[in-house]
Design a protein around this motif. Structure first.
Motif, PDB file in Angstrom:
ATOM      1  N   GLU A   4       9.077  -1.126   5.013  1.00 42.00           N
ATOM      2  CA  GLU A   4       8.171  -0.115   5.544  1.00 42.00           C
ATOM      3  C   GLU A   4       6.769  -0.721   5.711  1.00 42.00           C
ATOM      4  O   GLU A   4       6.277  -1.431   4.835  1.00 42.00           O
ATOM      5  CB  GLU A   4       8.115   1.051   4.563  1.00 42.00           C
ATOM      6  N   VAL A   5       6.159  -0.469   6.870  1.00 38.32           N
ATOM      7  CA  VAL A   5       4.817  -1.003   7.095  1.00 38.32           C
ATOM      8  C   VAL A   5       3.808  -0.105   6.390  1.00 38.32           C
ATOM      9  O   VAL A   5       3.787   1.106   6.586  1.00 38.32           O
ATOM     10  CB  VAL A   5       4.506  -1.092   8.599  1.00 38.32           C
ATOM     11  N   PHE A  24       1.039  -7.400   9.315  1.00 37.98           N
ATOM     12  CA  PHE A  24       0.550  -8.569   8.597  1.00 37.98           C
ATOM     13  C   PHE A  24       0.803  -8.367   7.108  1.00 37.98           C
ATOM     14  O   PHE A  24       0.290  -7.418   6.515  1.00 37.98           O
ATOM     15  CB  PHE A  24      -0.950  -8.779   8.868  1.00 37.98           C
ATOM     16  N   ALA A  25       1.622  -9.234   6.526  1.00 35.47           N
ATOM     17  CA  ALA A  25       1.942  -9.180   5.093  1.00 35.47           C
ATOM     18  C   ALA A  25       2.376  -7.778   4.650  1.00 35.47           C
ATOM     19  O   ALA A  25       1.995  -7.320   3.582  1.00 35.47           O
ATOM     20  CB  ALA A  25       0.754  -9.667   4.267  1.00 35.47           C
ATOM     21  N   GLY A  26       3.150  -7.107   5.500  1.00 31.76           N
ATOM     22  CA  GLY A  26       3.676  -5.798   5.141  1.00 31.76           C
ATOM     23  C   GLY A  26       2.756  -4.635   5.471  1.00 31.76           C
ATOM     24  O   GLY A  26       3.097  -3.485   5.230  1.00 31.76           O
ATOM     25  N   TYR A  27       1.577  -4.932   6.001  1.00 29.53           N
ATOM     26  CA  TYR A  27       0.604  -3.892   6.361  1.00 29.53           C
ATOM     27  C   TYR A  27       0.366  -3.876   7.870  1.00 29.53           C
ATOM     28  O   TYR A  27       0.490  -4.906   8.533  1.00 29.53           O
ATOM     29  CB  TYR A  27      -0.745  -4.176   5.686  1.00 29.53           C
TER      30      TYR A  27
END
Lengths: 371, 124
Positions: A4-5, A24-27
């Motif tokens: 999930e973002v 970016f890195a999950g965000y």
């Protein structure tokens, strides 16, 4: 793994400002706003750029022997840090590889504040929990982080919180900004004077909007953050260093305290010390260097470097166009014998050879405030 | 304009007599971001359909232009090496890349009209 973002507390503000959001890195993070990377980069070098770095991990390590325990994982003089003083550190593995790079601040005699990379935060926490058994490790999940960077940052933050005027590079203070409790440190990752502001997630939008009301301040995306740190000669975790590179190979010798080296008062004692201290004594087979390109052709990560005879002697790990320089620069790992400043090599770009020269970093002079 | 054709990969082709000016669309430049370097072909080069004819480097990434028809390069935009930012500021004008003479101008008919291209971009 959670696919999930995630969104930072400033997501709505980013969208409102026309931020182009990318994963970016999950965000979901803004790569740039309407002005574009070049203008955002130049604004940060000339005035004040504000960055949302809330995706980074903020941790607190507390315990009666926290300082000495942290020295098992970080090759710095943790015990020598004064209260509110901070230090850049690499976290080494058993084999001397770099698990992450971070900024550690001493909050109290037995309390330390760590800011770690977003992509490595979960692994870092597990590593700390495994090795710091007597310590309490707390994730500040409800805390946001803003970076305010540029030559006018000192003046700006000084007007809002006069106590910050006395702060020199790598020191922090607890102050109020617009009535909100903040922990402000004089640090950043752009090569400019500036501050990082840790503030409650519930208050960050109010602080950010107030800062944006000042004509000197502009919101800056990750694209310009990358070109700024590249010009400043600073490593990006995952590109210029990782668990398969040691701090000696990464040319981060300055991040290993004198006291932790072979002839120091607290020699070794950190994970991978035998490997790292052995490399300091004997040298390494490859090393990180900076390079400059004649002209504007970006030489990007992944490009091979070849010598006159056509042998591959290196690989680019970060590279691109430096807006302040108006030229292309980068960082690469090169085989022993090619690391000297002034060494001419060729970079392979789309089958063409582009001449490059091993160069001194930073490419743009650092302007940290040292008092 | 009726004499401008487009591709799905965001190139434009402005037909004037037997010559065609080539560039990238405003949508393409906005997606690329700040253009910092453009690599152009040599004048006189003979290009086959599908050939990569120019490389556009932005701060973020590299992109390329390919020609959907065979042609000869008759001119390149000499301003671009020094001012690649023209691609951002005026993609349909001063930021043109090259002028070519197609071997078979009829092939241009198969390209997208302005309306069809606008519909495509609306969908993205």
């Amino acid at each position: 793994m959670n696919n999930e973002v995630r969104k930072t507390p400033l997501y709505a503000l980013h969208e409102e400002l026309g931020g182009k959001m990318v994963p970016f890195a999950g965000y979901a993070m803004p790569i740039q706003y309407r002005a574009g990377i070049v203008q955002e980069h130049l604004h940060t070098r000339e005035a004040v750029g504000m960055f949302d770095v809330s995706h980074m991990g903020q941790l607190v390590v507390r315990g009666s022997d926290a300082a000495s325990a942290l020295e098992k994982l970080l090759p710095i003089d943790v015990q020598g840090l004064a209260i509110n003083q901070q230090c850049y550190a690499v976290m080494t593995s058993e084999t001397g590889g770099i698990l992450d790079d971070l900024i550690i601040t001493r909050w109290a005699e037995n309390e330390f504040f760590l800011v770690v990379n977003a992509a490595t935060a979960a692994a870092d926490i597990a590593h700390l929990q495994q090795h710091l058994r007597g310590c309490d490790i707390r994730v500040l999940g409800q805390q946001a982080l803003l970076a305010v960077q540029g030559p006018m940052a000192g003046e700006l933050i000084g007007e809002l919180a006069p106590a910050t005027r006395a702060l020199t590079f790598m020191h922090g203070a607890r102050v109020e900004l617009f009535g909100e409790d903040c922990y402000v440190t004089r640090s950043g990752y752009t090569g400019e004077d500036g501050f990082e502001i840790s503030v409650a997630a519930s208050a960050v939008e109010r602080v950010a909007r107030n800062l944006l009301n000042d004509g000197r301040v502009q919101m800056i995306g990750l694209g310009a953050r990358d070109t700024l740190r590249l010009e400043a000669g600073l490593c990006l975790y995952g590109n210029d260093m990782d668990r398969d590179t040691t701090p000696v190979e990464a040319s981060l010798l300055w991040s290993i305290a004198k006291s932790r080296r072979a002839d120091g008062a607290k020699a070794g004692g950190f994970l991978g010390a035998d490997v790292v201290l052995g490399q300091i004594a004997e040298g390494v087979a490859r090393k990180r260097v900076g390079f400059s390109v004649q002209g504007k052709i970006p030489v990007r990560a992944g490009a091979d470097l070849i010598d006159e005879a056509g042998n591959v002697v290196g690989k680019v790990t970060s590279g691109g166009y430096g807006p302040t320089l108006g030229a292309a620069v980068g960082m690469a790992y090169v085989d022993r014998g090619y690391e000297k400043i002034g060494t001419s090599l060729q970079a392979l770009v789309r089958g063409r050879s582009i001449p490059i020269v091993v160069a001194k970093t930073p490419f743009v002079p650092q302007r940290y405030y040292r008092g | 304009m009726s004499n401008v054709k487009y591709t799905e990969s965001h190139e434009w082709f402005s037909v004037e007599g037997d010559e065609v000016t080539v560039g990238i669309t405003d949508f393409a430049q906005s997606q690329l971001g700040d253009v910092v370097f453009v690599e152009l072909p040599e004048e006189g080069a003979e290009l086959a359909a599908g050939d990569e004819v120019a490389v556009i480097e932005s701060v973020k990434a590299a992109g390329d232009i390919s020609l959907p028809f065979a042609a000869t390069v008759v001119a390149v935009n000499g301003a671009l090496p020094d001012e690649p930012e023209l691609v951002n500021s005026d993609p349909m004008g001063e930021g043109w890349f090259m002028r070519v003479r197609p071997q078979n101008p009829a092939e241009l008919e198969a390209l997208l009209s302005a309306d069809a291209y606008a519909a495509l971009v609306d969908g993205e």
